[in-house]
Write an enzyme that holds these catalytic residues in place. Structure first.
Site, PDB file in Angstrom:
ATOM      1  N   LYS A   1     109.636  31.728   7.532  1.00 46.79           N
ATOM      2  CA  LYS A   1     108.299  32.289   7.785  1.00 46.79           C
ATOM      3  C   LYS A   1     107.363  31.209   8.304  1.00 46.79           C
ATOM      4  O   LYS A   1     107.427  30.067   7.861  1.00 46.79           O
ATOM      5  CB  LYS A   1     107.701  32.859   6.489  1.00 46.79           C
ATOM      6  CG  LYS A   1     108.460  34.037   5.909  1.00 46.79           C
ATOM      7  CD  LYS A   1     107.761  34.553   4.654  1.00 46.79           C
ATOM      8  CE  LYS A   1     108.459  35.779   4.109  1.00 46.79           C
ATOM      9  NZ  LYS A   1     107.801  36.302   2.889  1.00 46.79           N
TER      10      LYS A   1
ATOM     11  N   GLU B   1     112.610  31.085   2.405  1.00 43.20           N
ATOM     12  CA  GLU B   1     112.711  31.825   1.145  1.00 43.20           C
ATOM     13  C   GLU B   1     114.002  32.614   1.101  1.00 43.20           C
ATOM     14  O   GLU B   1     114.532  32.994   2.149  1.00 43.20           O
ATOM     15  CB  GLU B   1     111.573  32.867   1.033  1.00 43.20           C
ATOM     16  CG  GLU B   1     110.225  32.309   0.775  1.00 43.20           C
ATOM     17  CD  GLU B   1     109.150  33.394   0.682  1.00 43.20           C
ATOM     18  OE1 GLU B   1     109.383  34.543   1.123  1.00 43.20           O
ATOM     19  OE2 GLU B   1     108.082  33.076   0.149  1.00 43.20           O
TER      20      GLU B   1
ATOM     21  N   LEU C   1     114.832  39.053   0.317  1.00 42.13           N
ATOM     22  CA  LEU C   1     115.028  40.199  -0.583  1.00 42.13           C
ATOM     23  C   LEU C   1     115.353  41.409   0.284  1.00 42.13           C
ATOM     24  O   LEU C   1     114.634  41.715   1.234  1.00 42.13           O
ATOM     25  CB  LEU C   1     113.767  40.436  -1.419  1.00 42.13           C
ATOM     26  CG  LEU C   1     113.311  39.229  -2.264  1.00 42.13           C
ATOM     27  CD1 LEU C   1     111.968  39.512  -2.915  1.00 42.13           C
ATOM     28  CD2 LEU C   1     114.343  38.898  -3.330  1.00 42.13           C
TER      29      LEU C   1
ATOM     30  N   LYS D   1     101.166  50.191   7.564  1.00 36.49           N
ATOM     31  CA  LYS D   1     101.294  51.122   6.445  1.00 36.49           C
ATOM     32  C   LYS D   1     100.828  52.490   6.903  1.00 36.49           C
ATOM     33  O   LYS D   1      99.897  52.596   7.709  1.00 36.49           O
ATOM     34  CB  LYS D   1     100.406  50.659   5.284  1.00 36.49           C
ATOM     35  CG  LYS D   1     100.816  49.313   4.707  1.00 36.49           C
ATOM     36  CD  LYS D   1      99.744  48.777   3.785  1.00 36.49           C
ATOM     37  CE  LYS D   1     100.100  47.370   3.324  1.00 36.49           C
ATOM     38  NZ  LYS D   1      98.951  46.687   2.713  1.00 36.49           N
TER      39      LYS D   1
ATOM     40  N   ASN E   1      95.580  38.691   0.361  1.00 38.86           N
ATOM     41  CA  ASN E   1      94.590  39.118   1.348  1.00 38.86           C
ATOM     42  C   ASN E   1      93.205  38.942   0.747  1.00 38.86           C
ATOM     43  O   ASN E   1      92.936  39.414  -0.347  1.00 38.86           O
ATOM     44  CB  ASN E   1      94.799  40.581   1.731  1.00 38.86           C
ATOM     45  CG  ASN E   1      96.180  40.804   2.323  1.00 38.86           C
ATOM     46  OD1 ASN E   1      96.649  39.992   3.115  1.00 38.86           O
ATOM     47  ND2 ASN E   1      96.843  41.847   1.922  1.00 38.86           N
TER      48      ASN E   1
ATOM     49  N   ARG F   1      90.341  40.135   1.721  1.00 44.30           N
ATOM     50  CA  ARG F   1      89.412  41.135   2.278  1.00 44.30           C
ATOM     51  C   ARG F   1      89.509  42.437   1.482  1.00 44.30           C
ATOM     52  O   ARG F   1      90.397  42.614   0.660  1.00 44.30           O
ATOM     53  CB  ARG F   1      89.803  41.437   3.725  1.00 44.30           C
ATOM     54  CG  ARG F   1      91.204  42.024   3.809  1.00 44.30           C
ATOM     55  CD  ARG F   1      91.581  42.548   5.169  1.00 44.30           C
ATOM     56  NE  ARG F   1      92.839  43.276   5.137  1.00 44.30           N
ATOM     57  CZ  ARG F   1      94.046  42.738   5.183  1.00 44.30           C
ATOM     58  NH1 ARG F   1      94.187  41.423   5.265  1.00 44.30           N
ATOM     59  NH2 ARG F   1      95.129  43.484   5.134  1.00 44.30           N
TER      60      ARG F   1
HETATM   61  C1  MV4 Z   1     109.857  39.017   2.869  1.00 45.96           C
HETATM   62  C2  MV4 Z   1     110.846  40.035   2.905  1.00 45.96           C
HETATM   63  C3  MV4 Z   1     112.020  39.817   2.235  1.00 45.96           C
HETATM   64  N1  MV4 Z   1     112.223  38.645   1.588  1.00 45.96           N
HETATM   65  N2  MV4 Z   1     110.109  37.887   2.201  1.00 45.96           N
HETATM   66  C4  MV4 Z   1     106.741  41.124   5.802  1.00 45.96           C
HETATM   67  C5  MV4 Z   1     105.266  41.036   5.848  1.00 45.96           C
HETATM   68  C6  MV4 Z   1     104.921  39.824   5.100  1.00 45.96           C
HETATM   69  N3  MV4 Z   1     103.793  40.116   4.282  1.00 45.96           N
HETATM   70  C7  MV4 Z   1     106.120  39.463   4.316  1.00 45.96           C
HETATM   71  N4  MV4 Z   1     107.175  40.331   4.715  1.00 45.96           N
HETATM   72  C8  MV4 Z   1     108.385  40.294   4.152  1.00 45.96           C
HETATM   73  N5  MV4 Z   1     108.677  39.168   3.457  1.00 45.96           N
HETATM   74  C9  MV4 Z   1     111.255  37.718   1.579  1.00 45.96           C
HETATM   75  N6  MV4 Z   1     111.487  36.554   0.930  1.00 45.96           N
HETATM   76  C10 MV4 Z   1     110.556  41.216   3.591  1.00 45.96           C
HETATM   77  C11 MV4 Z   1     109.314  41.341   4.236  1.00 45.96           C
HETATM   78  C12 MV4 Z   1     109.102  42.601   4.893  1.00 45.96           C
HETATM   79  C13 MV4 Z   1     108.133  43.492   4.440  1.00 45.96           C
HETATM   80  C14 MV4 Z   1     107.305  43.198   3.367  1.00 45.96           C
HETATM   81  C15 MV4 Z   1     106.332  44.088   2.947  1.00 45.96           C
HETATM   82  C16 MV4 Z   1     106.203  45.319   3.576  1.00 45.96           C
HETATM   83  C17 MV4 Z   1     107.008  45.621   4.619  1.00 45.96           C
HETATM   84  C18 MV4 Z   1     107.974  44.728   5.074  1.00 45.96           C
HETATM   85  C19 MV4 Z   1     108.792  45.074   6.141  1.00 45.96           C
HETATM   86  C20 MV4 Z   1     109.734  44.187   6.579  1.00 45.96           C
HETATM   87  C21 MV4 Z   1     109.881  42.946   5.957  1.00 45.96           C
END
Ligand code: MV4
Length: 451
Positions: free
Chosen positions: A158, A200, A203, A237, A289, A291
């Site tokens: 990331k 990371e 998941l 969303k 966030n 906000r």
């Molecule tokens: C992740 C993940 C799986 N594992 N981190 C996407 C948005 C950002 N806020 C972080 N995100 C993710 N981080 C780890 N270690 C999967 C996502 C992710 C996701 C997270 C929240 C809502 C929708 C998502 C859609 C795809 C991937």
């Protein structure tokens, strides 16, 4: 209390803020682009000022023009809403340097959480559970290799300056590491002007659960439970609910009090959201966030609290109007984001609205700046209305939502209202059995959004 507040936003959230101000006896200033001359937020405000052309960069992101609008109108405070300048550290700083109150956190806290590496390190220090991963930034391939051996595969790379789904790469095995690491750094540098990345464990089937928090900036931190925001596509969303079906009150109290304590310790000022991935009964912090969020009304519904009034009170130095012990969660709430978009290809569909009849009745809230005769401009987000239903139980909410979707009419433009009908009929959704990938699969199976 402030006498006059400038709202640096448009659409439904500008109305949401105007309404709170009006009920608090505060005068309002609307700012607008040339494309928004006839927008509802301009009509409802006490005063309005044009701040530039249709493109966001020329108006709603134009800091000098917004500051000038404050000075011309004598506004004492600025509410940024969500999106646009709401999480811009420089804007918060400039507003306050002009002696104007920023209705939000300090510029320092915005900056701290804007960098996802410092945000995660801060979360760890405060006792918030995070995703196992690298110790901060990974600067070279050798470290990427050694860290990957510790973390295991699949892993995710990331960008520190990313967030909200921007600048991420999933790596399935060690053969893919070098390519993913070097492109992740290069792309982060190109997109954000900051090449820092971290790693990371990935998941695979988490839910997206976020905790609403409020701080007074002086050592008080309060949580207002969670929202389940797993129903999304491409990080947009479309439906949020509270409470989440996965948590019982003990689990809610546990993660909630960890977050509230962290907010207190940080001396965080304003409302905020601590985002988690939730898998197999465990929470993993991903971002914070700083906000007010689009989906804040579901929390307002179940806690009977006006979060925008609290934001204004806190910024005016009056503190939070309730204590943790006074909060009482009641019932269930669901929000549907109604977008001006084609239901088949999911592309934005702006244009002339020739009929608008929002749903209403018991347990229903509609936040929208739409009116019959309005032209939805093509320059901004396609969100045109939020439909929020509240009921005693989740099942009552689903029945109410079904009623509302049949009452709701937007004619002249295409909307995603029919999509919610489809979702509501689905057994997995009815059972609350969905993760962050559910909606993407649901749409793919129907051939939606493939063009
Ligand atoms: C992740 C993940 C799986 N594992 N981190 C996407 C948005 C950002 N806020 C972080 N995100 C993710 N981080 C780890 N270690 C999967 C996502 C992710 C996701 C997270 C929240 C809502 C929708 C998502 C859609 C795809 C991937």
């Amino acid at each position: 209390m402030f006498e006059k507040v400038l709202i640096a936003n448009r659409g439904e959230i500008a109305l949401r803020i105007l309404r709170a101000c009006r009920e608090m006896g505060i005068q309002t200033v609307a700012v607008h682009s040339t494309a928004d001359e006839h927008a509802m937020h301009v009509r409802l405000a006490d005063e309005s000022i044009c701040i530039g052309g249709p493109s966001p960069a020329d108006s709603y992101l134009n800091i000098p023009n917004i500051i000038a609008a404050c000075e011309i109108t004598g506004a004492e405070a600025v509410h940024p809403g969500y999106g646009f300048l709401s999480e811009n550290q420089r804007f918060a700083h400039i507003v306050e340097a002009h002696g104007i109150s920023f209705i939000g956190p300090t510029a320092e806290h915005i900056g701290l959480m804007g960098d996802k590496i410092t945000a995660k390190m801060t979360a760890e220090k405060l006792g918030i559970p995070t995703v196992p991963g690298s110790d901060g930034e990974v600067t070279d391939l050798e470290t990427a290799r050694s860290e990957s051996a510790r973390i295991g595969f699949p892993l995710i790379i990331k960008a520190a300056a990313g967030g909200g789904g921007r600048g991420m790469k999933v790596v399935h095995d060690k053969n893919g590491l070098e390519e993913a690491f070097t492109t992740a750094r290069r792309e982060a540098q190109m997109a954000f002007g900051n090449g820092a990345v971290y790693m990371e464990r990935y998941l695979q089937k988490p839910r997206h659960i976020e905790i609403q928090v409020v701080g007074d900036g002086k050592g008080t931190g309060i949580h207002l439970g969670e929202r389940d925001c797993s129903l999304q596509r491409r990080h947009q969303k479309i439906l949020e609910e509270a409470p989440s079906i996965c948590l019982n009150s003990d689990e809610r109290e546990r993660i909630g009090s960890i977050c509230a304590k962290a907010i207190a310790e940080l001396n965080y000022r304003g409302v905020g959201t601590i985002e988690f991935l939730y898998e197999d009964g465990a929470f993993y912090f991903i971002e914070m966030n700083t906000r007010l969020q689009v989906e804040h009304p579901v929390t307002e519904a179940i806690y009977n609290i006006d979060l925008v009034k609290e934001q204004i009170r806190i910024a005016a130095g009056l503190g939070i109007s309730f204590t943790q012990d006074e909060l009482c969660m009641s019932g269930h709430a669901i929000e549907c984001r109604i977008n001006a978009e084609d239901p088949f290809n999911l592309r934005p569909s702006p244009g002339h609205v020739n009929g608008f009849h929002p749903a209403g009745g018991y347990g229903v809230r509609v936040d929208s700046a739409l009116y019959s005769g309005y032209d939805v401009p093509p320059y901004y987000d396609s969100l045109i209305a939020k439909l929020i239903v509240h009921g005693k139980t989740r099942n009552e909410c689903l029945l109410r939502l079904n009623r509302c979707l049949h009452e709701f009419v937007v004619s002249g433009i295409s909307t995603n209202i029919s999509l919610f009908d489809e979702i509501l009929k689905n057994q997995d959704f009815q059972n609350g059995q969905y993760d962050i990938h559910w909606l993407t699969k649901f749409l793919e199976e129907r051939g939606v959004g493939l063009q």
